[in-house]
Design an enzyme around this catalytic site. Structure first.
Site, PDB file in Angstrom:
ATOM      1  N   GLY A 110       9.947   8.651   6.777  1.00 23.42           N
ATOM      2  CA  GLY A 110       8.745   7.957   6.334  1.00 23.42           C
ATOM      3  C   GLY A 110       8.794   6.493   6.708  1.00 23.42           C
ATOM      4  CG  ASP A 111       7.162   3.726   3.932  1.00 23.00           C
ATOM      5  OD1 ASP A 111       7.771   4.673   3.389  1.00 23.00           O
ATOM      6  OD2 ASP A 111       6.404   2.967   3.306  1.00 23.00           O
ATOM      7  CD  GLU A 112      14.217   5.321   1.673  1.00 30.29           C
ATOM      8  OE1 GLU A 112      14.351   4.865   0.523  1.00 30.29           O
ATOM      9  OE2 GLU A 112      14.383   6.523   1.956  1.00 30.29           O
TER      10      GLU A 112
END
Length: 221
Positions: A110-112
């Protein structure tokens, strides 16, 4: 002598073929170990690189980071997934450039993202985290438009000592808690020096956190 030359000539194409085959296999393995969108190491490759850094933690100060983008869902919803992909790629590029040559960075999913980096001068860690946060919050341009993004960064700082070792899972665990804390207050960065979790643990992770243990493949969503 002529027989030797003839044998070498016959073997040359075969040797060249094996060289090409070896390079091809190496590229396939390297590609499989990297995230397709950012080119950063996947989780397993990141753990190998991070382990090499942490093995030297008896001599070096080491920071373990968990980074989560703020406002990423809005970028996807308003500008589309192509814009979101651009934001992820640019974030990966910035993180990789920031960490070189003293660390390793990965996209967890994801955005991690996560990073492990040696810190030759521990007194500059706070300044480096401030610089990184400001850079990650700089707008990313997509189709001529600036994409507003923020970032929440949690970091665990290990200081070397006699017999000191660092468990990567534990370091990521408390770095994630630090990240979560600043995310609740609107973003920023936070630094912790303890490996003792503050939140209840479920399946090896902070209670309420989506996904499974950080040791597994698949990434956070």
């Amino acid at each position: 002598m002529s027989h030797t030359l003839a044998a070498l000539s016959a073997a040359a194409p075969l040797a060249a073929g094996w060289t090409v085959h070896g390079l091809w296999q190496h590229r396939l393995i390297d590609r499989a170990e990297r995230d397709a969108l950012t080119g950063l190491p996947r989780r397993a490759a990141f753990y190998k690189s991070a382990a090499r850094i942490l093995r030297k933690a008896r001599r070096d100060v080491v920071a373990t980071l968990v980074i989560d983008l703020d406002g990423f869902k809005q970028v996807n919803d308003v500008h589309g997934h192509a814009a979101g992909d651009t934001a992820i790629r640019e974030t990966g590029r910035r993180l990789a450039q920031w960490a070189e040559p003293l660390g390793t960075v990965a996209r967890l999913g994801g955005d991690e993202f996560a990073a492990v980096i040696r810190c030759p001068d521990p007194d500059t860690v706070s300044g480096e985290l401030t610089h990184l946060h400001q850079w990650l919050c700089s707008p990313v341009t997509y189709d001529g438009l600036p994409l507003p993004l923020g970032a929440s960064i949690g970091a665990y700082l290990h200081t070397p000592g006699p017999g000191s070792t660092v468990d990567l899972s534990a370091a990521l665990r408390v770095a994630d808690e630090a990240m979560y804390g600043v995310k609740q207050t609107g973003g920023g960065w936070a630094l912790t020096h303890t490996l003792t979790p503050s939140y209840r643990t479920v399946n090896g992770r902070r209670d309420g956190r989506r996904g499974t243990d950080l040791d597994t493949e698949g990434g956070a969503q």
